[in-house]
Design a protein around this motif. Sequence first.
Motif, PDB file in Angstrom:
ATOM      1  N   ASN A 349       0.834  -1.213   0.000  1.00 14.63           N
ATOM      2  CA  ASN A 349       0.000   0.000   0.000  1.00 14.63           C
ATOM      3  C   ASN A 349       0.865   1.257   0.000  1.00 14.63           C
ATOM      4  O   ASN A 349       0.548   2.246  -0.672  1.00 14.63           O
ATOM      5  CB  ASN A 349      -0.916   0.005   1.227  1.00 14.63           C
ATOM      6  N   TRP A 350       1.947   1.218   0.749  1.00 17.13           N
ATOM      7  CA  TRP A 350       2.871   2.357   0.791  1.00 17.13           C
ATOM      8  C   TRP A 350       3.508   2.596  -0.571  1.00 17.13           C
ATOM      9  O   TRP A 350       3.539   3.722  -1.066  1.00 17.13           O
ATOM     10  CB  TRP A 350       3.921   2.084   1.865  1.00 17.13           C
ATOM     11  N   SER A 353       0.844   3.848  -3.060  1.00 19.16           N
ATOM     12  CA  SER A 353       0.476   5.246  -2.830  1.00 19.16           C
ATOM     13  C   SER A 353       1.568   6.186  -3.336  1.00 19.16           C
ATOM     14  O   SER A 353       1.274   7.259  -3.885  1.00 19.16           O
ATOM     15  CB  SER A 353       0.223   5.476  -1.336  1.00 19.16           C
ATOM     16  N   ASN A 354       2.832   5.795  -3.154  1.00 18.69           N
ATOM     17  CA  ASN A 354       3.923   6.619  -3.683  1.00 18.69           C
ATOM     18  C   ASN A 354       3.854   6.709  -5.200  1.00 18.69           C
ATOM     19  O   ASN A 354       4.105   7.774  -5.788  1.00 18.69           O
ATOM     20  CB  ASN A 354       5.277   6.039  -3.253  1.00 18.69           C
ATOM     21  N   VAL A 356       1.104   6.413  -6.950  1.00 21.69           N
ATOM     22  CA  VAL A 356      -0.057   7.243  -7.263  1.00 21.69           C
ATOM     23  C   VAL A 356       0.284   8.724  -7.122  1.00 21.69           C
ATOM     24  O   VAL A 356      -0.194   9.567  -7.897  1.00 21.69           O
ATOM     25  CB  VAL A 356      -1.252   6.862  -6.361  1.00 21.69           C
ATOM     26  N   ASN A 401      -7.045  13.775  -6.197  1.00 21.64           N
ATOM     27  CA  ASN A 401      -6.346  12.487  -6.155  1.00 21.64           C
ATOM     28  C   ASN A 401      -4.946  12.639  -5.571  1.00 21.64           C
ATOM     29  O   ASN A 401      -4.473  11.768  -4.837  1.00 21.64           O
ATOM     30  CB  ASN A 401      -6.272  11.880  -7.553  1.00 21.64           C
ATOM     31  N   THR A 404      -5.257  13.026  -1.762  1.00 24.42           N
ATOM     32  CA  THR A 404      -5.598  11.745  -1.137  1.00 24.42           C
ATOM     33  C   THR A 404      -4.422  10.781  -1.177  1.00 24.42           C
ATOM     34  O   THR A 404      -4.171  10.040  -0.208  1.00 24.42           O
ATOM     35  CB  THR A 404      -6.816  11.131  -1.837  1.00 24.42           C
ATOM     36  N   ALA A 405      -3.683  10.768  -2.279  1.00 24.44           N
ATOM     37  CA  ALA A 405      -2.537   9.861  -2.394  1.00 24.44           C
ATOM     38  C   ALA A 405      -1.463  10.201  -1.371  1.00 24.44           C
ATOM     39  O   ALA A 405      -0.831   9.307  -0.790  1.00 24.44           O
ATOM     40  CB  ALA A 405      -1.969   9.925  -3.808  1.00 24.44           C
ATOM     41  N   ARG A 406      -1.237  11.480  -1.143  1.00 23.33           N
ATOM     42  CA  ARG A 406      -0.244  11.870  -0.144  1.00 23.33           C
ATOM     43  C   ARG A 406      -0.665  11.427   1.254  1.00 23.33           C
ATOM     44  O   ARG A 406       0.159  10.957   2.047  1.00 23.33           O
ATOM     45  CB  ARG A 406      -0.037  13.384  -0.191  1.00 23.33           C
ATOM     46  N   ASN A 408      -2.692   8.849   1.921  1.00 19.88           N
ATOM     47  CA  ASN A 408      -2.624   7.389   1.961  1.00 19.88           C
ATOM     48  C   ASN A 408      -1.191   6.892   2.082  1.00 19.88           C
ATOM     49  O   ASN A 408      -0.931   5.905   2.786  1.00 19.88           O
ATOM     50  CB  ASN A 408      -3.279   6.810   0.708  1.00 19.88           C
ATOM     51  N   ALA A 409      -0.262   7.550   1.404  1.00 20.69           N
ATOM     52  CA  ALA A 409       1.134   7.116   1.461  1.00 20.69           C
ATOM     53  C   ALA A 409       1.682   7.262   2.875  1.00 20.69           C
ATOM     54  O   ALA A 409       2.377   6.371   3.384  1.00 20.69           O
ATOM     55  CB  ALA A 409       1.977   7.922   0.467  1.00 20.69           C
ATOM     56  N   ALA A 412      -0.042   4.681   5.204  1.00 21.62           N
ATOM     57  CA  ALA A 412       0.452   3.335   4.920  1.00 21.62           C
ATOM     58  C   ALA A 412       1.872   3.156   5.437  1.00 21.62           C
ATOM     59  O   ALA A 412       2.229   2.095   5.963  1.00 21.62           O
ATOM     60  CB  ALA A 412       0.392   3.058   3.420  1.00 21.62           C
TER      61      ALA A 412
END
Length: 486
Positions: A349-350, A353-354, A356, A401, A404-406, A408-409, A412
Amino acid sequence: MRAVTCTSVAALALSAGTAQAETLRDALVSVYNTNPTIEGARANQRAVDEDVPVQRAPGLPSATVTATHIEFLRQSANSFNAPERNLGVNGLLQVPVYSGGAVRNGIRAAKERVSAGQADLRGTESAIFSQAVAAYMDVLRTEALTELAANQVEVLEVTFQSTSDRFEIGDLTRTDVAQAGSRLAVAQGDLRTAYANQVGAREAYIELVGRAPMDLQAPPPLPGLPETVGMAVVTALQNNPDLIAAKERAEAAGYDTEVAGAGRLPTIGLFANGDYSNFFGTLGGPVAAQFAQSETTANAGVRLTIPIFQGGLTAARQRQAGARETAALEQVIAAERDVIQQTRTAYENWQASNAVIESSKAAVDAAEVSLEGVRAENSIGNRTIIDVLNAEQELLSARANLVTARRNAYVAGFTLLAAMGRAEARDLNLDTGGPLYDPQLNYERVRGKTWDWDRDPEPEPKSTRTVDIEAAEAFIGPVLGPSEAP
């Protein structure tokens, strides 16, 4: 149409007093010092610590004094020396010598459970920190998305106004105006939803941290993230507190099996017994003077107890303890599987996310260029209003997006550290205003206590309450839909 300014729609105020910048480290320190779940786990661990002196007590000498006063209300007609009353005092000292290993193994099991509880406490701290980091990042994310939504309303207001003006001079059609108005109305609804999400994130933050978020700063880079998933798994198998706790409990269960089997072995103990009896001059009736009215006796000895037959009780208890030991060993494997799954999932996931983040950055750059070009082409009649609206929406989605990706990264990455056993106060170098809580200190304090009247202070909560924190206040003007085009 009445103009709807972005200011009237998006002026969002969270009542929190004077704004002060707050970092992620500040939030985690507050969690460490005031969170009720962590404080409760510490108290539960102190209760587990007491199992060691509880198990040690049966192996220590014990002394009791029993006093009994008897009034003989009805005497036998054939008894000529029956007393009317009697006071008996008995003192008994017992010293266990051998208990078949029950005390020794009981103490060992209790010590293993203390170690397991300390690992559980680490796991609780790590889990609450993970939730706090997620709550912190959610506040930042919802604030950013609210700002994007407010900006989108402002952009669409301008687009709608310019479309209406061009319709008035016959440059555009009623359809173009309706399309712009529809997008504006949707954006206004999205802004309200974004604000509601921001309030929800704020309340989740308050629940964990114990205070309202104030000007949260960007979080620092996470320390100690692994280069490969293999390195992450190796570290997790060595340091994950849940796995350590499961192993310690399996060891304790092994000692429990030995304790259960001790019931069929002999026990040896020393004893000393003293008795005092006083009849208050009532022994012997009319000839009471011939009888001693008080007496004192004492004796001492060794007591050997050899179980012969107990109806299978000891064997059943040992089989039962053995089955529980087997279950504990299986739970070690289950915990190991779970740790491996959590670590690998968090790592992927990490990494995802990076990736993304990088693709979202490229998407934002491309969407910005696209929107600029579409607007230019629309000004000379080569693009329609719907093309402009679509380009604006694509840019908004790309920016959302990326936000959100930042989030989530980072979440995670912290979850990965937690799975590796590297997301506790000692790993994050938190400045808590004093030494970190060390559960071993309480264990050392109580392990040797033998005085029956030794008590701790009256229990009282240490965590902060949030009932006095005011709810978020929204200063949002009326959201006005675009008027029907002429």
